[in-house]
Scaffold this motif. Sequence first.
Motif, PDB file in Angstrom:
ATOM      1  N   ARG A   2       0.828  -1.194   0.000  1.00 23.83           N
ATOM      2  CA  ARG A   2       0.000   0.000   0.000  1.00 23.83           C
ATOM      3  C   ARG A   2       0.870   1.254   0.000  1.00 23.83           C
ATOM      4  N   VAL A   3       0.549   2.164  -0.903  1.00 24.55           N
ATOM      5  CA  VAL A   3       1.264   3.435  -0.930  1.00 24.55           C
ATOM      6  C   VAL A   3       0.548   4.404   0.005  1.00 24.55           C
ATOM      7  N   PRO A   4       1.242   4.940   0.992  1.00 28.61           N
ATOM      8  CA  PRO A   4       0.580   5.836   1.955  1.00 28.61           C
ATOM      9  C   PRO A   4       0.094   7.123   1.297  1.00 28.61           C
ATOM     10  N   HIS A   5      -0.934   7.707   1.870  1.00 27.98           N
ATOM     11  CA  HIS A   5      -1.364   9.037   1.450  1.00 27.98           C
ATOM     12  C   HIS A   5      -0.290  10.046   1.823  1.00 27.98           C
ATOM     13  N   LEU A   6      -0.148  11.039   0.973  1.00 24.65           N
ATOM     14  CA  LEU A   6       0.741  12.159   1.271  1.00 24.65           C
ATOM     15  C   LEU A   6      -0.121  13.314   1.766  1.00 24.65           C
ATOM     16  N   VAL A   7       0.103  13.724   3.006  1.00 25.00           N
ATOM     17  CA  VAL A   7      -0.689  14.774   3.652  1.00 25.00           C
ATOM     18  C   VAL A   7       0.184  16.021   3.782  1.00 25.00           C
ATOM     19  N   CYS A   8      -0.240  17.102   3.148  1.00 26.11           N
ATOM     20  CA  CYS A   8       0.620  18.288   3.066  1.00 26.11           C
ATOM     21  C   CYS A   8      -0.024  19.509   3.727  1.00 26.11           C
ATOM     22  N   PRO A   9       0.821  20.469   4.148  1.00 26.84           N
ATOM     23  CA  PRO A   9       0.310  21.624   4.908  1.00 26.84           C
ATOM     24  C   PRO A   9      -0.110  22.764   3.995  1.00 26.84           C
ATOM     25  N   ALA A  10      -1.073  23.552   4.473  1.00 26.22           N
ATOM     26  CA  ALA A  10      -1.454  24.762   3.754  1.00 26.22           C
ATOM     27  C   ALA A  10      -1.848  25.830   4.765  1.00 26.22           C
ATOM     28  N   GLY A  11      -1.087  26.911   4.763  1.00 30.90           N
ATOM     29  CA  GLY A  11      -1.431  28.043   5.609  1.00 30.90           C
ATOM     30  C   GLY A  11      -2.243  29.086   4.862  1.00 30.90           C
ATOM     31  N   SER A  12      -2.511  28.812   3.587  1.00 29.97           N
ATOM     32  CA  SER A  12      -3.282  29.754   2.775  1.00 29.97           C
ATOM     33  C   SER A  12      -3.949  28.986   1.646  1.00 29.97           C
ATOM     34  N   LEU A  13      -4.907  29.653   0.997  1.00 27.63           N
ATOM     35  CA  LEU A  13      -5.585  29.020  -0.134  1.00 27.63           C
ATOM     36  C   LEU A  13      -4.606  28.749  -1.266  1.00 27.63           C
ATOM     37  N   GLN A  14      -3.669  29.665  -1.473  1.00 25.28           N
ATOM     38  CA  GLN A  14      -2.667  29.458  -2.515  1.00 25.28           C
ATOM     39  C   GLN A  14      -1.822  28.216  -2.223  1.00 25.28           C
ATOM     40  N   ALA A  15      -1.444  28.030  -0.975  1.00 26.83           N
ATOM     41  CA  ALA A  15      -0.654  26.855  -0.605  1.00 26.83           C
ATOM     42  C   ALA A  15      -1.474  25.575  -0.782  1.00 26.83           C
ATOM     43  N   LEU A  16      -2.769  25.638  -0.449  1.00 27.59           N
ATOM     44  CA  LEU A  16      -3.627  24.455  -0.655  1.00 27.59           C
ATOM     45  C   LEU A  16      -3.626  24.044  -2.120  1.00 27.59           C
ATOM     46  N   LYS A  17      -3.785  25.015  -3.007  1.00 31.45           N
ATOM     47  CA  LYS A  17      -3.814  24.689  -4.435  1.00 31.45           C
ATOM     48  C   LYS A  17      -2.457  24.161  -4.900  1.00 31.45           C
ATOM     49  N   LYS A  18      -1.379  24.729  -4.369  1.00 32.51           N
ATOM     50  CA  LYS A  18      -0.040  24.227  -4.718  1.00 32.51           C
ATOM     51  C   LYS A  18       0.121  22.774  -4.277  1.00 32.51           C
ATOM     52  N   ALA A  19      -0.356  22.466  -3.084  1.00 36.54           N
ATOM     53  CA  ALA A  19      -0.233  21.095  -2.586  1.00 36.54           C
ATOM     54  C   ALA A  19      -1.014  20.123  -3.460  1.00 36.54           C
ATOM     55  N   VAL A  20      -2.239  20.482  -3.781  1.00 35.40           N
ATOM     56  CA  VAL A  20      -3.064  19.613  -4.631  1.00 35.40           C
ATOM     57  C   VAL A  20      -2.412  19.443  -6.006  1.00 35.40           C
TER      58      VAL A  20
END
Length: 332
Positions: A2-20
């Motif tokens: 099983r490949v684990p999920h990668l859970v990433c941080p976002a302190g802003s909406l821009q960071a959320l979109k970058k992570a996705v």
Amino acid sequence: MRVPHLVCPAGSLQALKKAVDHGADAVYVGFKDPTNARNFAGLNFTDQQLTEGVHYAHQRQREVLVAINTYPQAGQTTHWHRAVDRAADLGADAVIVADMGLLEYATRTHPQLRRHLSVQGSATNADAINLARDHFGISRVVLPRVLTLPQVEYVAAHTKVEVEVFGFGSLCVMAEGRCQLSSWATGESPNTHGVCSPAAHVRWEQTGGTLNARLNGILIDRFAEGEPAGYPTLCKGRFEVSGDTYYALEEPTSLNTLAILPELLRIGVAAIKVEGRQRSPTYTAQVTKVMREAIDAAASSRYAVKPDWTRQLTDVSEGHQQTLGAYHRPWR
């Protein structure tokens, strides 16, 4: 495997979109208030921003997790309850909670909303995790960064709760979730006010070629001319001990698990987390991209850490230093 999920941080909406956009399976965020442990000025999400972020992530089959991981204070529990309500109403896939009372509220009020036990909950053994599962139905636990790799494996083998571990980012010197030093110096800590080294208590002093950093009047670091100066935290300050001045508690350094990713996959961790909601969208994009490639590659028997991955992560590491932390500590 099983490949684990990668859970990433976002302190802003821009960071959320970058992570996705760069490969995160899930992004974790917080509200602009003391209910989350990264309550830094200028960061975090309004209801409108979270709605847009959830929509953006769900359109791409990714998840948004909301950290409500500080401890409600006496007489103010309604504020924390309302944060859980907002996360549920705005479409979050899960809440990340530390406080048992708040877990009980989330369980009773929003039984359909997944509940993750935060690292601030400090659950380091299977008995504690299973107790939270039995009473509050948690589906995942974020393990503190104080366990060795064999200890992580032992915990994962003795619970049916999904195990999430940290894969990259800053380390905390104190017992997980108990930032007593900040609380001692300022009366505020991540666990009660959501922020370490609150900005109102930070003061910079330029004296000739020297830059002093003080926290509520306490000198916690001194930088020579031209020396990089990051945001001052007391646990990573330089102090005089027996005549020597050095990082007496913890050097600025970042956890980096690239070298042990195959072992984390073999253990069966469900998710690997990147620390850094207080960091920039560029940091989020760069670390997410590297960790995505590395985690996907780690399932292969021919896995090897690419020098370019190391270089990119070193560029965004604290003090440009990296460690395996407690995963490979030689002592017990």
